[in-house]
Write a protein that holds these residues in place. Structure first.
Motif, PDB file in Angstrom:
ATOM      1  N   GLU A 122     -37.559 -16.170   6.694  1.00 59.61           N
ATOM      2  CA  GLU A 122     -37.281 -14.887   5.900  1.00 59.61           C
ATOM      3  C   GLU A 122     -36.459 -13.832   6.741  1.00 59.61           C
ATOM      4  N   ARG A 154     -30.052 -16.120   7.534  1.00 56.86           N
ATOM      5  CA  ARG A 154     -28.809 -16.599   6.690  1.00 56.86           C
ATOM      6  C   ARG A 154     -29.177 -18.132   7.076  1.00 56.86           C
ATOM      7  N   SER A 168     -27.193 -27.407  -2.437  1.00 58.01           N
ATOM      8  CA  SER A 168     -27.439 -26.598  -3.386  1.00 58.01           C
ATOM      9  C   SER A 168     -27.893 -26.798  -4.676  1.00 58.01           C
ATOM     10  N   GLU A 194     -32.349 -24.753  -2.652  1.00 59.29           N
ATOM     11  CA  GLU A 194     -31.745 -23.311  -2.549  1.00 59.29           C
ATOM     12  C   GLU A 194     -32.659 -22.453  -3.142  1.00 59.29           C
ATOM     13  N   THR A 195     -33.400 -22.801  -4.351  1.00 57.71           N
ATOM     14  CA  THR A 195     -34.301 -21.912  -4.884  1.00 57.71           C
ATOM     15  C   THR A 195     -35.550 -21.619  -3.946  1.00 57.71           C
ATOM     16  N   LYS A 221     -34.814 -19.389  -1.037  1.00 55.45           N
ATOM     17  CA  LYS A 221     -34.407 -17.980  -1.378  1.00 55.45           C
ATOM     18  C   LYS A 221     -35.989 -17.360  -1.760  1.00 55.45           C
ATOM     19  N   LYS A 222     -36.842 -18.189  -2.192  1.00 55.67           N
ATOM     20  CA  LYS A 222     -38.269 -17.751  -2.487  1.00 55.67           C
ATOM     21  C   LYS A 222     -39.004 -17.159  -1.259  1.00 55.67           C
ATOM     22  N   LYS A 225     -31.793 -15.862   3.331  1.00 53.25           N
ATOM     23  CA  LYS A 225     -30.313 -15.415   2.485  1.00 53.25           C
ATOM     24  C   LYS A 225     -29.533 -16.666   2.531  1.00 53.25           C
ATOM     25  N   TYR A 226     -29.623 -17.128   1.222  1.00 50.23           N
ATOM     26  CA  TYR A 226     -28.838 -18.397   1.224  1.00 50.23           C
ATOM     27  C   TYR A 226     -27.302 -18.243   1.111  1.00 50.23           C
ATOM     28  N   GLU A 227     -26.548 -19.232   1.558  1.00 58.66           N
ATOM     29  CA  GLU A 227     -25.184 -19.026   1.614  1.00 58.66           C
ATOM     30  C   GLU A 227     -24.530 -20.274   1.302  1.00 58.66           C
TER      31      GLU A 227
END
Length: 231
Positions: free
Chosen positions: A155, A158, A163, A181-182, A185-186, A190-192
């Motif tokens: 949480e 980064r 992906s 990836e999803t 994010k849930k 902070k996905y990069e």
């Protein structure tokens, strides 16, 4: 000075979803970080949920046939993954190590992502201030890790990982228990991803959390882990 000590955790899962294909951990995602660790004279201990032989994804052997680091690793280091120690034996021992590292491969999506022992171990390493790293599908191990404050480990942090687009391009998005990836994010991550798009190298460091997007990012993850250890 004593050599740095790194705990590497491999998957015990060998079946790729509902297909007849075999999976496991991905060769180059262990071989290249291992090469970095070994070059720094690190002591490397290997664990897996079940102990014993951790399954190597056969497709990753063929994919690395022109990669001398991986070929040499596969030919000379099999004892590392054929004699792993059960993960539970490392609970309460985070102080004995400098870092914990999870290679990818699709296997971790099926076992380590929901393994409560692994989640506890990551929590212990993190709250001891140790370096925590993973590459490609390896960051699946973080999606369910909660800290003492009740928040997910990722949480507000980064992170990089395989992906959703890369999963779709290899045609396995429907075989996964979730899209990595999803899910990151849930859980507030902070996905990069690489500026070069799918399959580009991307390594992200946020505090003592080191993550990489794909096999091309494995060496860089190993290098960043060693930088944080200070060796």
């Amino acid at each position: 000075m004593s050599p740095p000590k790194i705990l590497v955790v491999l998957t015990s899962h060998s079946q790729l979803g509902s297909t007849s294909k075999k999976t496991g951990w991905y060769l180059s995602e262990f071989s290249h970080p291992h090469h970095v660790f070994e070059s720094a004279s690190a002591e490397i201990t290997v664990a897996s949920p079940l102990g014993g032989t951790a399954p190597l994804d056969p497709s990753s052997i063929d994919a690395a046939k022109d990669d001398s680091v991986s070929v040499n690793f596969h030919q000379s280091k099999s004892s590392l993954w054929e004699n792993t120690t059960p993960l539970k034996e490392f609970l309460g021992k985070a102080k004995e190590f400098d870092a914990i590292f999870y290679p990818g491969g699709h296997g971790p999506m099926f076992d380590l992502a929901t393994d409560e022992t692994s989640q506890q171990l990551i929590k212990e390493f993190w709250e001891e201030g140790k370096v925590v790293g993973a590459v490609c599908h390896g960051p699946a191990v973080f999606v369910n890790v909660k800290l003492d404050d009740g928040k997910y480990l990722v949480e507000g942090k980064r992170v990089a990982a395989f992906s959703d687009e890369e999963e779709k391009q290899i045609g396995l998005d429907k075989e996964m228990p979730f899209l990595l990836e999803t899910e990151l994010k849930k859980k507030g991550g902070k996905y990069e991803s690489s500026e070069d798009g799918p399959w580009g190298e991307k390594v992200v460091v946020d505090g003592k959390l080191v993550t990489g997007q794909n096999p091309k990012s494995a060496k860089g993850v190993g290098e960043e882990i060693m930088k944080l250890i200070g060796k």
